[in-house]
Design a protein around this motif. Structure first.
Motif, PDB file in Angstrom:
ATOM      1  N   ILE A  11      14.623 -31.977  96.387  1.00  0.00           N
ATOM      2  CA  ILE A  11      14.789 -33.009  95.367  1.00  0.00           C
ATOM      3  C   ILE A  11      15.545 -32.441  94.172  1.00  0.00           C
ATOM      4  N   ALA A  12      15.136 -31.248  93.736  1.00  0.00           N
ATOM      5  CA  ALA A  12      15.812 -30.623  92.602  1.00  0.00           C
ATOM      6  C   ALA A  12      17.294 -30.396  92.901  1.00  0.00           C
ATOM      7  N   ALA A  13      17.616 -29.997  94.133  1.00  0.00           N
ATOM      8  CA  ALA A  13      19.020 -29.792  94.507  1.00  0.00           C
ATOM      9  C   ALA A  13      19.779 -31.113  94.508  1.00  0.00           C
ATOM     10  N   SER A  14      19.168 -32.164  95.024  1.00  0.00           N
ATOM     11  CA  SER A  14      19.855 -33.453  95.104  1.00  0.00           C
ATOM     12  C   SER A  14      20.153 -34.008  93.717  1.00  0.00           C
ATOM     13  N   GLU A  15      19.345 -33.627  92.737  1.00  0.00           N
ATOM     14  CA  GLU A  15      19.578 -34.084  91.370  1.00  0.00           C
ATOM     15  C   GLU A  15      20.826 -33.450  90.762  1.00  0.00           C
ATOM     16  N   GLU A  16      21.333 -32.385  91.410  1.00  0.00           N
ATOM     17  CA  GLU A  16      22.546 -31.733  90.927  1.00  0.00           C
ATOM     18  C   GLU A  16      23.815 -32.472  91.352  1.00  0.00           C
ATOM     19  N   ALA A  17      23.661 -33.417  92.291  1.00  0.00           N
ATOM     20  CA  ALA A  17      24.844 -34.051  92.871  1.00  0.00           C
ATOM     21  C   ALA A  17      25.478 -35.044  91.909  1.00  0.00           C
ATOM     22  N   ASP A  18      26.781 -34.900  91.730  1.00  0.00           N
ATOM     23  CA  ASP A  18      27.578 -35.874  90.991  1.00  0.00           C
ATOM     24  C   ASP A  18      28.212 -36.784  92.042  1.00  0.00           C
ATOM     25  N   ILE A  19      27.713 -38.014  92.146  1.00  0.00           N
ATOM     26  CA  ILE A  19      28.065 -38.870  93.276  1.00  0.00           C
ATOM     27  C   ILE A  19      29.053 -39.941  92.829  1.00  0.00           C
ATOM     28  N   PRO A  20      30.300 -39.865  93.316  1.00  0.00           N
ATOM     29  CA  PRO A  20      31.330 -40.818  92.902  1.00  0.00           C
ATOM     30  C   PRO A  20      31.137 -42.178  93.568  1.00  0.00           C
ATOM     31  N   PHE A  54      31.010 -36.670  98.591  1.00  0.00           N
ATOM     32  CA  PHE A  54      30.529 -35.612  97.710  1.00  0.00           C
ATOM     33  C   PHE A  54      29.876 -34.500  98.519  1.00  0.00           C
ATOM     34  N   ALA A  55      29.666 -33.372  97.861  1.00  0.00           N
ATOM     35  CA  ALA A  55      28.894 -32.262  98.409  1.00  0.00           C
ATOM     36  C   ALA A  55      27.966 -31.769  97.304  1.00  0.00           C
ATOM     37  N   ILE A  56      26.902 -31.085  97.693  1.00  0.00           N
ATOM     38  CA  ILE A  56      25.926 -30.579  96.725  1.00  0.00           C
ATOM     39  C   ILE A  56      26.194 -29.084  96.552  1.00  0.00           C
ATOM     40  N   ASP A  57      26.813 -28.712  95.429  1.00  0.00           N
ATOM     41  CA  ASP A  57      27.265 -27.339  95.209  1.00  0.00           C
ATOM     42  C   ASP A  57      26.608 -26.723  93.978  1.00  0.00           C
ATOM     43  N   ASP A  58      26.649 -25.372  93.927  1.00  0.00           N
ATOM     44  CA  ASP A  58      26.304 -24.610  92.725  1.00  0.00           C
ATOM     45  C   ASP A  58      24.902 -24.944  92.219  1.00  0.00           C
ATOM     46  N   ILE A  59      23.932 -24.917  93.119  1.00  0.00           N
ATOM     47  CA  ILE A  59      22.576 -25.330  92.773  1.00  0.00           C
ATOM     48  C   ILE A  59      21.852 -24.210  92.041  1.00  0.00           C
ATOM     49  N   GLY A  60      21.293 -24.532  90.883  1.00  0.00           N
ATOM     50  CA  GLY A  60      20.513 -23.571  90.108  1.00  0.00           C
ATOM     51  C   GLY A  60      19.123 -24.100  89.841  1.00  0.00           C
TER      52      GLY A  60
END
Length: 375
Positions: free
Chosen positions: A271-280, A285-291
């Motif tokens: 869930i935390a990773a999916s919140e990083e997604a910038d969805i056009p 899109f891809a889910i990158d650079d997860i911190g």
């Protein structure tokens, strides 16, 4: 480097009301309101094995308890075959962990005579799994994972792995890397992650549904084939969807994310990773650079439909089923139980609006499509 991204809340524990498009006959709560649906259709879909455990449970509940008149046959053939069958128009909907490219969309439009529709339905983690309980929680990073799959790292006690695990007694066993041998969206998510993190991997192997792998690796068909390859080979290590690792009882690694945090592939971390997604707006899109607390090897699953060419009963069933899967409380809870992260409320609204474009251009674009299509 991490960038400023809009955060889309993905709250698996918070249900959404099934208000759009009837929501599969209304909010069923636990997905078992005893039926009473009035739709009648037979649908076929094909594609990713990544979400197959969830899709099969969704289909069973929907066809038995929500719309008994709707039959859905989803074939877990891999993302590559799913895209191919969708573009060949041999299925009603396709599925992949990689969105359709601009070239795919153009090919779909030319073949069908109308535009394709694509939208994400769930997020999930790709885990690094092994069949050794003593290694559960082994810390790996992008460099060591790339080293294992390029065969630069061949044993579990390699100095690069030992440096990340100073308090763990590592065996000297040879590592047997297992990969997908079919066209796979899981491979795309895995290789995209390595390509964005490790320059040498990007230049030598790159990203895609299929790769030219190093020598000495073991191949397996679909996620369950990789899980089987892990369990059948001493020292087996492979990448699979989290749900398959859970089902097979495999140990999993913690993976170091962009902020240097070793993170286990839990639902909360997905869930935390999916919140990083910038969805056009086009959902490519891809889910990158997860911190932060996010697990770094995460992806989504897309569904593909067309804006024309369906008989209306089939289009109604497609829209109703996916609206139910996205918005019903029981369906969303089931996703969480299997390790998948449902979409957040704002994103769900956007996806349902996109989904409703299915067959919307039928009257204008049905030439060359199903002759029985009903506008």
């Amino acid at each position: 480097m991490r960038n400023g991204r809009s955060k889309l809340a993905v709250l698996a524990a918070v249900p959404l009301l099934a208000t759009a498009c009837g929501g599969g006959g209304g909010d069923t709560g636990d997905g078992s309101d005893g039926g009473g649906g009035d739709l009648s259709a037979s649908l076929t879909g094909a594609g990713a094995s990544f979400p197959d455990p969830l899709f099969q449970d969704w289909i069973y509940t929907y066809s038995n308890d929500v719309q008994p008149g709707v039959s859905i046959n989803y074939q877990s053939v891999g993302s590559g075959a799913g895209v191919e069958q969708f573009l060949e128009q041999t299925v009603d909907f396709g599925s992949s962990e990689e969105p359709l490219s601009d070239e795919d969309l153009a090919a779909a439009s030319e073949a069908r005579g109308c535009e394709a529709v694509q939208f994400p339905v769930v997020f999930g983690a790709v885990v690094i799994a092994f069949n050794n309980p003593d290694l559960d929680g082994l810390v790996l990073d992008a460099e060591t994972i790339a080293g294992i799959y390029s065969r630069d790292i061949t044993t579990f006690d390699d100095p690069a792995i030992a440096e990340l695990n100073p308090d763990m007694e590592l065996p000297g066993d040879e590592i047997v890397p297992v990969h997908r041998s079919d066209g796979s969206g899981t491979t795309y998510v895995f290789s995209h992650y390595l390509s964005t993190e490790v320059d040498s991997w990007a230049s030598e192997y790159g990203e895609g549904k299929e790769l030219d792998w190093a020598d000495g690796l073991v191949g397996g068909q679909q996620n369950d084939g990789v899980a089987q390859g892990i369990t059948q080979n001493p020292g087996g290590l492979g990448y699979v969807n989290q749900s398959f690792a859970q089902e097979a009882g495999l140990s999993v690694a913690k993976v170091v994310n962009e902020d240097g945090n070793p993170v286990a592939p839990t639902l909360e971390a997905t869930i935390a990773a999916s919140e990083e997604a910038d969805i056009p707006e086009n959902f490519q899109f891809a889910i990158d650079d997860i911190g932060g607390e996010g697990y770094p090897i995460a992806g989504s699953n897309w569904i593909f439909t067309y804006t024309c060419g369906y008989e209306q009963a089939g289009a109604d069933a497609i829209i109703d089923f996916w609206t139910w899967a996205l918005t019903d409380e029981g369906a969303r809870e089931l996703a969480g139980e299997l390790g998948y992260a449902p979409l957040g409320e704002g994103l769900t609204d956007r996806v349902v609006a996109e989904l409703e474009k299915t067959n919307s251009e039928n009257a204008a674009g049905d030439s060359g499509a199903d002759e029985g299509a009903d506008s």
